[in-house]
Scaffold this active site. Structure first.
Site, PDB file in Angstrom:
ATOM      1  N   THR A  43      29.112  33.521  42.263  1.00  0.00           N
ATOM      2  CA  THR A  43      29.130  32.085  42.519  1.00  0.00           C
ATOM      3  C   THR A  43      27.964  31.667  43.402  1.00  0.00           C
ATOM      4  O   THR A  43      27.343  32.489  44.072  1.00  0.00           O
ATOM      5  CB  THR A  43      30.412  31.653  43.246  1.00  0.00           C
ATOM      6  OG1 THR A  43      30.367  32.143  44.605  1.00  0.00           O
ATOM      7  CG2 THR A  43      31.653  32.138  42.545  1.00  0.00           C
ATOM      8  N   ASP A  44      27.701  30.379  43.412  1.00  0.00           N
ATOM      9  CA  ASP A  44      26.837  29.810  44.437  1.00  0.00           C
ATOM     10  C   ASP A  44      27.677  29.687  45.713  1.00  0.00           C
ATOM     11  O   ASP A  44      28.911  29.771  45.680  1.00  0.00           O
ATOM     12  CB  ASP A  44      26.306  28.454  43.991  1.00  0.00           C
ATOM     13  CG  ASP A  44      24.942  28.147  44.585  1.00  0.00           C
ATOM     14  OD1 ASP A  44      24.624  28.685  45.653  1.00  0.00           O
ATOM     15  OD2 ASP A  44      24.198  27.351  43.978  1.00  0.00           O
TER      16      ASP A  44
END
Length: 768
Positions: free
Chosen positions: A294-295
């Site tokens: 994920t970011d």
């Protein structure tokens, strides 16, 4: 007996399965967590010590990865004084790895992930031009060479994975992260994507000069509503597949090992939990076998932002079930994964699948055999003279000459005084872009430095005044700037934007240009992540400064240092020359001076259309034919079209042909053209090929870039350039959302830019 997972002679899959079988649930969850690396150590009085919080995490199940261990910037709070030198950085990573391996039950090494958008984001590392400038070079091989240099610098300190390249297709340049992207065309971005994978990952991940890439941001991130960062994306599946997904698909086919979903939603579904994207397309259709991370904070956004999850546990379950393998920041996975399994809300097999992917990447990177960095090597290669020279060359090739009235450029090295004026003339950080580490003042070559270097034997010929800041309405520097300009024969105005965060540099005295420390910090940042604008005009009173200088009646050359297109019609109409340098990196001042004085013939070409006015947006070149021709005040054409850029020489095109002129859907034709340097100077031309489908069952863009080549030609030299045209160049996403090549007529355009080319016709015949 040696444990199977430690036996390098065993197949990776066997090693992974053996290690997975030995792990507790807590150890599995630990592998899916990435925490902030700069919080794992302290650097005091030259000594490195590990924090108690890091040691506790290792003890309680471990940490799969650390983010930004070597990163230094205002966000991390790591400065030149408290940060790590190239040698110390490698030593710190070694301390971290040694503790994790020796103080955990299974001795699993940590995956060290670093930012490398335009250089390893660590103290001492080479700062290359931003991707928007890299794209403007149209030189894929040169970019591949840069990626090899970045990989070498990063891996030498122990970094094993990078969060680049950024493959977003820019649709609205008001977006602050435009500078991080290659441009607006998916084909060109795809070519740069492949070069990035090949340059960073090399032919083997377990070498001391390669790192795993992370493609980002998957997908549609550059098409957000209103150009606002992480805003909703309104895009149909066909356009998504045809445009925004294309660069990612090309990079996956090239072997990319990691990918990062975007923050945004598409048609109501956040990318972080979009199973159709992360599983159906990415893994099943494309065959991606790497890791999905994920970011930062993306899972938290599901419950507080997108509001598609009831709470943190629900968000974590949704994310890992959709195909997320690792969480950057690690907060949601760290808090909830183990508990979710224990409560029966999450099947442990889902966790196992994610852990397999993380461990597989670690084995492929050779971390179990070679977890430690070589501090001596890091000190030798990071920021080397070779890489500095490369940064200068790339910056020079990325500069785009937009206007050159009456051939005012190049400037003479032997006659006349030059006044260098403007807030970006001598502001080092302003030419580096976002995602940049702190720099010693003498490391960054400003435009003023570059011009002074060209005229080193005649210092009296160079005058300087900042005039104003990027932002703010202070005009106190105008008087001094005008006095400098009055003494000069030629004026170089260096204006634009800034993505520089607060590095504690203070400010400048606008009346003298001297550095000035004040009690209050001043931010000129008008671009970069989270800095979206409603305008593409110059900030502050920069335009007014240029106008006042212009009243003196002397030649004015405008140099833009910026991270997004600037739309200033007055400047385009009144300046004698306009040079677009983007954020050209640490050697940018030399590169700009090389172009201004003719030591480098400009060969950069735009990869993003520059509008006349922000009201024209969107103005990207490959819009649909039905988009309309004009507004009541103005036509819909950009000021400078995609692919545009001037040279100090002239190029002529002749003998355009296609052979054969009729093919089947599975055959190839060859388009050829002769390009001649018809001028008096050596130079490089970017030959561009566009395809137009004359009639199709689905509406199509008028033209699409499908090939390009950069040629260096001596005066009078001619060379034939050829492009293959087949299924890849002619297909589009059909009514059934599958690629199709329809029979019928195609026009092939070859020329200098999208609006300047010759054409030939190619026909695809009906299948019998």
């Amino acid at each position: 007996m040696t444990k199977i997972y430690k036996d390098r002679q065993r197949p990776t899959e066997e090693r992974v399965e053996h290690l997975l079988g030995l792990m507790t649930l807590e150890e599995k969850a630990g592998q899916l967590i990435q925490t902030f690396g700069w919080q794992a150590y302290e650097h005091i009085d030259g000594k490195i010590s590990l924090t108690e919080s890091f040691k506790e995490q290792v003890k309680n199940g471990g940490i799969g990865s650390l983010y930004g261990t070597l990163r230094a910037d205002p966000w991390t709070g790591v400065t030149l004084e408290t940060g790590l030198s190239p040698r110390k950085g490698a030593e710190a990573v070694n301390e971290i790895q040694r503790y994790a391996i020796e103080n955990s039950r299974l001795g699993i090494p940590i995956l060290i992930g670093e930012e490398c958008s335009h250089g390893h984001m660590a103290i001492g590392a080479t700062v290359f031009p931003v991707p928007l400038s890299l794209g403007s070079t149209w030189n894929v091989e040169l970019y591949r060479e840069m990626c090899r240099a970045v990989a070498l610098e990063t891996r030498s300190q122990g970094g094993a994975v990078t969060y680049s390249p950024v493959l977003d297709v820019v649709r609205d340049p008001r977006w602050g992260r435009t500078e991080e992207c290659f441009g607006e065309d998916p084909y060109l971005i795809g070519e740069m994507a492949v070069a990035s994978v090949e340059g960073l990952q090399g032919d083997s991940l377990d070498r001391e000069d390669t790192v795993a890439v992370t493609l980002k941001h998957f997908v549609g991130y550059g098409s957000s509503e209103g150009g606002r960062n992480a805003g909703p994306v309104h895009m149909g599946k066909r356009e998504l597949l045809e445009v925004d997904m294309l660069p990612f698909r090309k990079a996956v086919e090239a072997g990319a090992k990691s990918i990062m979903p975007a923050y945004n939603e598409i048609d109501g579904v956040p990318c972080t939990t979009n199973r159709e994207l992360l599983d159906d397309v990415l893994r099943k259709e494309w065959g991606f076998d790497g890791m999905v991370i994920t970011d930062c904070g993306a899972i938290d956004m599901l419950a507080a932002g997108h509001d598609v999850a009831e709470d943190g546990m629900d968000a974590a379950i949704q994310a890992i079930t959709a195909g997320i393998d690792m969480e950057m920041s690690g907060e949601m996975f760290g808090k909830y994964l183990v508990e979710a399994v224990r409560q029966g809300k999450l099947n442990e097999e889902v966790v196992d699948t994610a852990v397999r992917r993380v461990l597989t990447l670690k084995f492929k990177l050779g971390l179990f055999e070679r977890p430690y960095a070589d501090p001596e090597r890091a000190a030798e290669v990071i920021g080397s003279d070779k890489h500095k020279e490369l940064a200068r060359r790339i910056a020079g090739e990325g500069i785009v000459l937009l206007k050159n009235e009456d051939g005012i450029l190049p400037l003479s090295k032997t006659a006349g005084k030059v006044a260098v004026i403007g807030p970006n003339a001598d502001a080092g950080y302003n030419q580096l872009g976002d995602y940049t580490s702190p720099q010693p003042k003498d490391k960054v070559v400003t435009v003023l430095d570059g011009i002074r270097s060209k005229l080193a034997g005649q210092p009296e010929r160079v005058l300087y005044a900042p005039g104003c800041r990027i932002k703010g309405d202070s005009r106190e520097g105008f008087e001094y700037a005008l006095s400098c300009a009055e003494q000069a024969d030629t004026i170089v105005m260096v204006v634009g934007g800034s993505s520089a965060r607060d590095f504690g540099e203070g400010t400048i005295d606008l009346r003298t240009g001297a550095s000035k420390v004040t009690e209050n910090s001043w931010s000129d940042m008008d671009c970069g992540e989270g800095i979206d604008r409603i305008s593409l005009q110059l900030s502050g009173v920069q335009l007014e400064l240029v106008q006042e200088i212009h009243k003196l009646g002397k030649p004015v050359i405008v140099v833009y240092i910026n991270g997004r297109p600037i739309a200033e019609p007055w400047i385009e109409d009144h300046a004698q020359a306009v040079v677009e340098a983007w954020y050209p990196g640490q050697e940018g001042g030399h590169a700009v001076a090389d172009v201004l004085f003719g030591d480098v013939n400009p060969s950069g070409r735009l990869t993003i259309s520059i509008p006349k006015h922000v009201g024209q947006l969107p103005v990207y070149y490959n819009g649909k034919r039905s988009r309309g021709k004009r507004y009541s005040e103005e036509d819909a054409q950009p000021r400078y079209p995609f692919g545009y850029g001037l040279s100090y020489t002239e190029f002529a095109y002749s003998n355009l042909r296609v052979e054969p002129a009729v093919i089947s859907a599975d055959e190839e034709a060859v388009v050829s053209v002769t390009v001649t340097n018809a001028g008096q100077l050596a130079g490089a031309e970017v030959v561009q090929m566009y395809v137009s489908d004359v009639a199709s069952k689905v509406t199509r863009p008028a033209k699409e870039l499908k090939g390009f080549a950069k040629l260096q030609l001596a005066p009078g030299e001619s060379r034939e350039v050829s492009f293959k045209v087949g299924r890849e160049q002619l297909e589009y996403i059909g009514l059934d959302h599958k690629p199709v090549v329809e029979p019928g007529q195609f026009k092939i355009y070859v020329g200098k830019h999208v609006n300047d080319g010759q054409s030939v016709e190619l026909r695809v015949r009906e299948e019998e």
